[in-house]
Motif scaffolding. Structure first.
Motif, PDB file in Angstrom:
ATOM      1  N   GLU A  34       0.844  -1.203   0.000  1.00  0.00           N
ATOM      2  CA  GLU A  34       0.000   0.000   0.000  1.00  0.00           C
ATOM      3  C   GLU A  34       0.879   1.254   0.000  1.00  0.00           C
ATOM      4  OE1 GLU A  34      -3.105  -0.051  -0.556  1.00  0.00           O
ATOM      5  OE2 GLU A  34      -3.239  -2.218  -0.357  1.00  0.00           O
ATOM      6  N   ARG A 312     -10.617   2.806  -0.862  1.00  0.00           N
ATOM      7  CA  ARG A 312     -10.143   1.422  -0.873  1.00  0.00           C
ATOM      8  C   ARG A 312     -10.997   0.557   0.057  1.00  0.00           C
ATOM      9  NH1 ARG A 312      -5.073   0.255  -2.523  1.00  0.00           N
ATOM     10  NH2 ARG A 312      -5.829  -1.854  -2.198  1.00  0.00           N
ATOM     11  N   VAL A 315      -9.435  -2.804   1.184  1.00  0.00           N
ATOM     12  CA  VAL A 315      -8.538  -2.839   2.347  1.00  0.00           C
ATOM     13  C   VAL A 315      -9.362  -2.768   3.631  1.00  0.00           C
ATOM     14  CG1 VAL A 315      -6.635  -1.671   3.534  1.00  0.00           C
ATOM     15  CG2 VAL A 315      -6.661  -1.793   1.036  1.00  0.00           C
TER      16      VAL A 315
END
Ligand code: NAD
Length: 361
Positions: A34, A312, A315
């Motif tokens: 990331e 995201r 995630v």
């Protein structure tokens, strides 16, 4: 993808301990590829101690430069005697106002694994998933004039002013309808339209904005009824949108449905999805420095940051899944343990989440 810059504010009390565990999660994510980087800053009592102000210029600069901010909690008895403008809570109000973080997202989620920790019956809360959206920078908390004066009878009185402008209502209403579109497409707007002029305008504007979202069902509820319905039949709600003072009270009430305030994250966003992410609880000075605090709300706040500021959701889903997994595996800090269950510490809970996260990679 450009590297996302995170400002970490550990704050006071249990702040450094719970943030330490959230940083372990960030480290795993970064090691997994990331594009994130972070730096540390000061807010609240810690900032007052170091720089003489709860929201010092160094933090203001860093906060404006960051893409997102992670905060633990501020405050503590040590600072209770300070003048109001230097109290840790002023740092919190200051940063929210400075960054124009007007939309406060407070999910109330009941984890199945913790259903016994709630004071309500299991069947009332099992599967609960509400999003309370509280307007954060207006209303009676900021309205002018306010103060004390002598009234016509010669008596001292205190007074505050409630107000909302049309643009303030429009923007929070839009956030609510957009959020509902990503959920179950239902918005309940909470007000006190039968008594307050501010609420009458609030309702008119929400109805008008709602016409732009014909796929989202809009209902209205008086705040007193909403307080009752949250206890009686909380699962009827999807997204609740309301003003600052009503939202303050209702979101604390809803947090108790989940069993422990040690479990609940929150987000405060500006118009561009820049946000500050923090657990809803305070700095818990009674257990600070004892490796007893539950770090899960702070870790779940990291998930919200990825979902709302970094776009995201994948995630965030992984972080949520790792937390669910450790609960399923029976890991419990003191605040969420039932009598007889084994209790672990802050660091051990963080390690368990990190291990689960790595398995989910
Ligand atoms: P608190 O949320 O800090 O604590 C209430 C109770 O919950 C305490 O018994 C505490 O031990 C427990 N608790 C809180 N977080 C926990 C966690 N992660 N794990 C396990 N137990 C936890 O509220 P308070 O005691 O009313 O306030 C303490 C200080 O925090 C005050 O100075 C207050 O102003 C400040 N505060 C800050 C924020 C914030 O930073 N957003 C919010 C609320 C209170």
């Amino acid at each position: 993808m450009t590297t996302k810059k995170i400002l970490i504010l550990t704050g006071d009390g249990i702040g450094p301990e719970i943030m330490g565990e959230a940083v372990k999660v960030l480290e795993v994510l970064k090691a997994g590829g990331e594009a994130i980087e972070w730096r540390f800053g000061l807010l609240g009592g810690a900032a007052y101690d170091a720089e003489g102000h709860p929201y010092p210029p160094s933090t203001q600069k860093a906060a404006r430069e960051a893409d997102a901010i992670l905060l633990a909690a501020v405050g503590g008895p040590k600072y209770d005697e300070l003048p109001r403008e230097l109290r840790p809570e002023r740092g919190l109000l200051g940063i929210r106002k400075d960054l124009n973080l007007f939309a406060n997202f407070r999910p109330a989620l009941a984890f199945e694994e913790l259903a016994d920790a709630s004071s309500l019956k299991k069947e009332v809360i099992a599967g609960l998933d509400i999003l309370i959206l509280r307007e954060l920078t207006g209303d009676i908390y900021f309205g002018q004039p306010r103060g004390r004066r002598t009234n016509a009878d010669g008596q001292l009185e205190g007074y505050d002013t409630m107000h909302y402008s049309v643009p303030e209502i429009e923007r929070i209403a839009r956030v609510a309808f957009e959020a509902a579109r990503k959920r179950h497409k239902r918005v309940c707007s909470v007000d006190k339209e039968n008594v307050l002029e501010t609420s009458r305008l609030w309702r008119e504007v929400v109805i008008r904005i709602g016409q732009e979202y014909p796929d989202v069902e809009l209902t209205h509820m008086y705040v007193d009824n909403a307080a009752m319905q949250l206890l009686k039949r909380p699962k009827q709600f999807d997204v609740i949108v309301t003003g600052n003072i009503f939202g303050d009270i209702l979101s604390d009430e809803a947090s108790m449905l989940a069993g422990s305030i040690g479990m609940l994250p929150s987000a405060s966003l500006d118009a561009n999805n820049k946000g500050m992410y923090e657990p809803i609880h305070g700095s818990a000075p009674d257990i600070a420095g004892q490796n007893k605090a539950n770090p899960l709300a702070t870790i779940l706040s990291v998930g919200m940051m990825f979902r709302y500021s970094f776009g995201r959701g994948d995630v965030a889903d992984r972080i949520d899944a790792a937390v669910k997994q450790v609960l399923r595996d029976g890991y419990r800090t003191g605040d969420i343990a039932q009598p007889g269950e084994k209790v672990i510490g802050t660091r051990e809970m963080g390690d368990a989440v990190v291990a689960a996260l790595k398995r989910l990679a």
